[in-house]
Design a protein around this motif. Structure first.
Motif, short mmCIF file in Angstrom:
data_model
loop_
_atom_site.label_atom_id
_atom_site.label_comp_id
_atom_site.label_asym_id
_atom_site.label_seq_id
_atom_site.Cartn_x
_atom_site.Cartn_y
_atom_site.Cartn_z
N CYS A 1 -1.32 1.84 0.48
CA CYS A 1 -0.51 2.20 -0.69
C CYS A 1 -1.38 2.94 -1.71
O CYS A 1 -2.59 2.77 -1.75
CB CYS A 1 0.07 0.93 -1.29
SG CYS A 1 1.27 1.23 -2.61
N CYS B 1 3.41 -5.34 -4.43
CA CYS B 1 3.59 -3.89 -4.23
C CYS B 1 4.86 -3.39 -4.94
O CYS B 1 5.97 -3.83 -4.64
CB CYS B 1 3.68 -3.57 -2.74
SG CYS B 1 3.84 -1.80 -2.40
N ASP C 1 -1.38 2.33 -4.72
CA ASP C 1 -1.63 1.38 -5.81
C ASP C 1 -3.10 1.40 -6.26
O ASP C 1 -4.01 1.32 -5.43
CB ASP C 1 -1.26 -0.03 -5.32
CG ASP C 1 -1.18 -1.02 -6.46
OD1 ASP C 1 -2.22 -1.25 -7.11
OD2 ASP C 1 -0.09 -1.56 -6.71
N HIS D 1 0.08 -4.57 0.75
CA HIS D 1 -0.61 -5.43 -0.21
C HIS D 1 0.38 -6.24 -1.04
O HIS D 1 1.57 -5.91 -1.12
CB HIS D 1 -1.48 -4.57 -1.15
CG HIS D 1 -0.68 -3.70 -2.08
ND1 HIS D 1 -0.44 -4.03 -3.39
CD2 HIS D 1 -0.03 -2.53 -1.87
CE1 HIS D 1 0.29 -3.08 -3.96
NE2 HIS D 1 0.56 -2.16 -3.05
ZN ZN Z 1 2.01 -0.76 -3.20
#
Ligand code: ZN
Length: 227
Positions: A39, A101, A41, A98
């Motif tokens: 991701c 998310c 993130d 993760h």
């Molecule tokens: Zn994420």
């Protein structure tokens, strides 16, 4: 932003000189062993979590660690996968989801994404995951976040298999797929086991594959997971 710019200066002054030989070697090419899809993130640092150096992971990131199924439509993820597999010859592909998310939260409640039309459309690639969980419980809500996150990793692994270069690599045994789940709050990394259909601690999952190396790492206190 200032600390980011200062970071570049610090890198050039302190870090680069220490690893000059490594960067000199990397200046003329790369041969990573692993394609790491995760991701976008900000809380995930693939090199930090895996304790790897520049040149070791070919990293591909987007909202929700999504791998669109192969089609004749050319997209950035599809092109990156093809390059990593067919040109660089990676032998392992990790799809790493993760905890907490935001993309998975969006996939659970797409009605909240009307002001983010591209995000909403993109997360359509996670629908199989949300529908599996909805089907299991008869409904879908934020309490199912962890389950959807896990199903999404499994679903994106399925999508990976539809890419011709990946399918070919799996068929001839040159590529192995891995589904991971990174826990931001604890540092744990769980790994998907195709046979049991469950996520287990990384040390358990890879004991079979890498045997003594994992045991040695654990003995040295270098492993991470529920051991
Ligand atoms: Zn994420």
């Amino acid at each position: 932003m200032e600390h980011v710019i200062n970071g570049v200066a610090k890198f050039q002054k302190e870090v680069f000189p220490e690893k000059k030989a490594k960067f000199s070697e990397l200046a003329s090419g790369q041969s990573p062993e692993v394609l790491f899809i995760t991701c976008a993130d900000s809380r995930i640092d693939p090199n930090l979590v895996t304790q790897t150096e520049p040149g070791e992971l070919f990293i591909c990131r987007n909202a929700g660690n999504v791998v669109p199924p192969h089609s004749n439509h050319t997209g950035g993820i599809t092109a990156s996968i093809e390059f990593a597999v067919a040109a660089l010859g990676v032998s392992h592909i990790v799809v790493c989801g993760h905890t907490d998310c935001g993309a998975m939260k969006g996939a659970i409640a797409p009605e909240n994404l009307d002001t983010l039309p591209h995000v909403k459309e993109w997360l359509g690639h996670c629908r199989a995951a949300t529908e599996v969980v909805r089907g299991r419980h008869g409904s879908l809500c934020k309490d199912h976040l962890d389950e959807v996150t896990r199903e999404n990793v499994v679903q994106q692994l399925q999508h990976l298999r539809t890419h011709p270069s990946v399918a070919s690599g799996i068929a001839n045994g040159s590529i192995t797929l891995h589904g991971w789940l990174y826990n931001i709050g604890t540092g744990d990394v769980l790994c998907y086991d195709e046979q049991s259909k469950e996520f287990t601690a990384i040390s358990e999952r890879y004991r079979v594959m890498f045997g003594d190396q994992i045991a040695a790492a654990q003995a040295a206190g270098a492993s991470c997971g529920e051991v």
